[in-house]
Design a protein around this motif. Structure first.
Motif, PDB file in Angstrom:
ATOM      1  N   THR A 329       0.945  -1.317   0.066  1.00 47.29           N
ATOM      2  CA  THR A 329       0.304   0.498   0.493  1.00 47.29           C
ATOM      3  C   THR A 329       0.796   1.558  -0.408  1.00 47.29           C
ATOM      4  OG1 THR A 329      -1.339  -1.090   1.236  1.00 47.29           O
ATOM      5  CG2 THR A 329      -1.546   1.189   1.113  1.00 47.29           C
ATOM      6  N   HIS A 330       0.747   2.327  -0.559  1.00 49.30           N
ATOM      7  CA  HIS A 330       1.194   3.358  -1.226  1.00 49.30           C
ATOM      8  C   HIS A 330      -0.136   4.164  -0.256  1.00 49.30           C
ATOM      9  CE1 HIS A 330       2.639   6.352  -3.401  1.00 49.30           C
ATOM     10  NE2 HIS A 330       3.252   7.111  -2.103  1.00 49.30           N
ATOM     11  N   ALA A 331       0.616   5.029   0.886  1.00 47.87           N
ATOM     12  CA  ALA A 331       0.055   5.639   1.489  1.00 47.87           C
ATOM     13  C   ALA A 331       0.352   6.879   1.732  1.00 47.87           C
ATOM     14  CB  ALA A 331      -0.714   4.919   2.651  1.00 47.87           C
ATOM     15  N   GLY A 385       5.349   5.894   1.107  1.00 51.48           N
ATOM     16  CA  GLY A 385       6.054   5.363   0.613  1.00 51.48           C
ATOM     17  C   GLY A 385       5.092   4.380   0.987  1.00 51.48           C
ATOM     18  N   TRP A 386       6.174   2.847   0.087  1.00 53.00           N
ATOM     19  CA  TRP A 386       5.554   1.993  -0.425  1.00 53.00           C
ATOM     20  C   TRP A 386       5.342   1.194   0.785  1.00 53.00           C
ATOM     21  CZ3 TRP A 386       1.856   0.354  -4.215  1.00 53.00           C
ATOM     22  CH2 TRP A 386       1.924   0.985  -5.174  1.00 53.00           C
ATOM     23  N   ALA A 387       4.462   0.483   1.481  1.00 50.63           N
ATOM     24  CA  ALA A 387       4.204  -0.167   3.041  1.00 50.63           C
ATOM     25  C   ALA A 387       3.650  -1.815   2.624  1.00 50.63           C
ATOM     26  CB  ALA A 387       3.236   0.183   3.298  1.00 50.63           C
ATOM     27  N   ASN A 388       5.022  -2.901   2.658  1.00 48.98           N
ATOM     28  CA  ASN A 388       4.330  -4.439   2.944  1.00 48.98           C
ATOM     29  C   ASN A 388       3.127  -4.380   4.240  1.00 48.98           C
ATOM     30  OD1 ASN A 388       6.151  -4.863   0.660  1.00 48.98           O
ATOM     31  ND2 ASN A 388       7.984  -5.154   3.019  1.00 48.98           N
ATOM     32  N   PRO A 389       2.731  -5.458   4.086  1.00 55.05           N
ATOM     33  CA  PRO A 389       1.647  -5.569   5.104  1.00 55.05           C
ATOM     34  C   PRO A 389       2.137  -6.094   6.466  1.00 55.05           C
ATOM     35  CG  PRO A 389       1.682  -7.027   2.903  1.00 55.05           C
ATOM     36  CD  PRO A 389       2.573  -6.326   3.453  1.00 55.05           C
ATOM     37  N   ARG A 427      -0.721  -2.380  -4.784  1.00 51.43           N
ATOM     38  CA  ARG A 427       0.469  -2.852  -5.909  1.00 51.43           C
ATOM     39  C   ARG A 427       0.284  -4.395  -5.522  1.00 51.43           C
ATOM     40  NH1 ARG A 427       6.030  -0.139  -6.287  1.00 51.43           N
ATOM     41  NH2 ARG A 427       7.040  -1.117  -4.445  1.00 51.43           N
ATOM     42  N   GLU A 428       0.569  -5.745  -6.115  1.00 51.81           N
ATOM     43  CA  GLU A 428       0.733  -7.456  -6.098  1.00 51.81           C
ATOM     44  C   GLU A 428       2.830  -7.069  -5.602  1.00 51.81           C
ATOM     45  OE1 GLU A 428      -1.223  -9.467  -5.019  1.00 51.81           O
ATOM     46  OE2 GLU A 428      -2.275  -7.818  -4.909  1.00 51.81           O
ATOM     47  N   ALA A 429       3.435  -7.525  -4.764  1.00 57.93           N
ATOM     48  CA  ALA A 429       4.869  -7.604  -4.808  1.00 57.93           C
ATOM     49  C   ALA A 429       5.227  -9.153  -4.562  1.00 57.93           C
ATOM     50  CB  ALA A 429       4.968  -6.032  -4.426  1.00 57.93           C
TER      51      ALA A 429
END
Length: 473
Positions: A329-331, A385-389, A427-429
């Motif tokens: 998630t980008h927040a 930035g982009w954050a992982n679960p 996005r999926e990564a």
């Protein structure tokens, strides 16, 4: 089931404060410093369905009809028989909904009373430390509970009234939960550390593990509740209904839609999802019924004390470790810290005004963040930035995960201030080795926090003066 396993399950129910999950979105967000992504994970109230909550309301009403009396005194504060009865009814409801058998009433009453004593001692400690919860934090908690249950605050009030719960008491319980959770964050959670050696050992243990103890499950359920005094004819009719729902699920019908339409479980609002957790935290009946199933597999109808369950395996993997593909998630956010000059009320009103201006197209989120946010991310317009679960604390992440792209949250209160969050995109990564180590760190930290909390709670309980009066009835 052995007595040890039975009472271990009861302990898990009693160890979860009745409203703590509901407040997960609001409690004690750690400081967002130079690297906003270092937000630390820590350990939703779902309103019971009318069928599931009927027993609680009846028990509560019965308790009020009895002459109340004091059963124990913790330092200088009493615990009444009606408090024990209310807590007991809710605990029994939780145990039944989890598919576990009820223990002998005397043992359960004793555990409920001890839990109330522990809670009272912690609440007293928080107050003596001068900790306070602003009215706006309580109001935000109410709104979060309503949002988690996908209802309005007015509907929440109506359901509470139908369940025999005074709205003022509900607010008081929320305030107490916020207060104790903030105390726990200060006294326990922030002091836990995880070493690189512990991460290495954890990852080695996870490799190739096949035991049930290393298995994590994410199950969804549809519950067709069976009343306690149902006749054989009623049971047969409800079983037939459950079988019809199962047939539709096997025929390809959307499971979440079926749960929302037919389930009597509090999880119906989330499509029946019960969440990813270690297998031993699910009822043994659920684990055994789904153990041989692959992801997407269905089991049921399965009979428990609560009724007939239909289960779907959503995810199966090593406990605590993510799959190879994750959703990022980008927040961005705006943080206003609290001070003598800026209390919670003022901060919430300011962010609410920001939100209104942004939605009306009168202001830009990034510009407001650069001008007002008291966080290192302000220079980037609040961009996290982009954050992982698992990268953020659950209370922050749950709010973020509940937002659609471009949606803006209501102001979120934490012990570090008030936040406004906006999700930009998802996005999926593929998981990197670094991501896996960070996930392992979060899992270990969560386990160590729970262990530290148990010891701390025992210490607080041990320091309290407790006088037992009459036995609960």
């Amino acid at each position: 089931m052995t007595n040890d396993r039975l009472f271990a399950g009861i302990a898990r129910v009693l160890s979860v404060r009745p409203l703590a999950a509901a407040l997960a979105l609001l409690l004690t967000l750690p400081l967002i410093g130079v690297q906003a992504q270092s937000l630390r994970p820590s350990s939703g109230l779902r309103l019971p369905s009318p069928a599931a909550s009927a027993g609680v309301a009846a028990a509560s009403a019965a308790g009020q009809r009895q002459a109340d009396f004091i059963v124990a005194v913790v330092n200088s504060e009493p615990i009444t028989n009606s408090e024990v009865r209310t807590k007991l009814a809710r605990t029994e409801q939780q145990i039944i909904q989890q598919g576990s058998p009820l223990p002998p009433r005397r043992e359960l009453v004793a555990q409920v009373l001890e839990r109330l004593i522990s809670d009272k001692a912690q609440l007293q400690l928080a107050r003596s430390a001068g900790m306070r919860v602003d009215d706006n934090a309580v109001e935000a908690a109410v709104q979060t509970v309503a949002r988690q249950n996908q209802i309005s605050v007015d509907e929440l009030r109506r359901r509470l009234k139908a369940d025999g719960i005074a709205y003022s008491q509900f607010e008081s319980d929320l305030r107490d939960e916020l207060l104790v959770s903030r105390l726990r964050q200060r006294e326990v959670d922030l002091r836990v550390t995880v070493t690189e050696q512990e991460i290495d050992q954890f990852l080695r243990e996870q490799e190739g593990g096949t035991e049930l103890s290393s298995l994590a499950l994410n199950l969804a359920q549809i519950l067709v509740a069976v009343p306690e005094n149902a006749t054989p004819g009623q049971v047969a009719a409800l079983q037939a209904k459950a079988q019809q729902v199962m047939d539709r699920a096997r025929g390809g019908a959307d499971f979440a839609a079926l749960a929302n339409e037919f389930s009597d479980s509090p999880t119906r609002g989330t499509g029946g999802l019960m969440g990813l957790r270690e297998a031993d935290r699910y009822p043994p009946l659920f684990v055994e019924s789904t153990r041989s199933l692959k992801v997407g597999g269905l089991a049921g109808p399965i009979r428990s004390g609560a009724g007939f369950h239909i289960l779907k395996v959503i995810e199966k993997r090593q406990a605590g470790m993510p799959g190879s593909v994750i959703t990022q998630t980008h927040a961005r956010h705006i943080l206003l810290r609290l001070s003598p000059k800026q209390g919670e009320t003022a901060a919430m009103e300011k962010l609410a005004a920001f939100r209104k201006r942004i939605l009306a197209g009168q202001a830009d989120f990034a510009a407001l963040a650069r001008e007002n946010s008291e966080d290192a991310s302000a220079k980037q317009g609040g961009d996290l930035g982009w954050a992982n679960p698992g990268m953020f604390v659950p209370e922050f992440e749950k709010v973020m995960n509940g937002l659609a792209p471009n949606q803006i949250s209501e102001p979120l209160v934490s012990r570090f201030g008030v936040h406004l969050i906006q999700v930009l995109e998802r996005r999926e990564a593929q998981m990197s080795q670094r991501d896996q180590r960070e996930m392992a760190r979060n899992v270990l930290r969560g386990k160590k926090q729970e262990e530290a909390y148990v010891l701390w709670a025992q210490e607080v309980r041990g320091r309290a003066y407790v006088e037992y009066r009459e036995s609960p009835q």
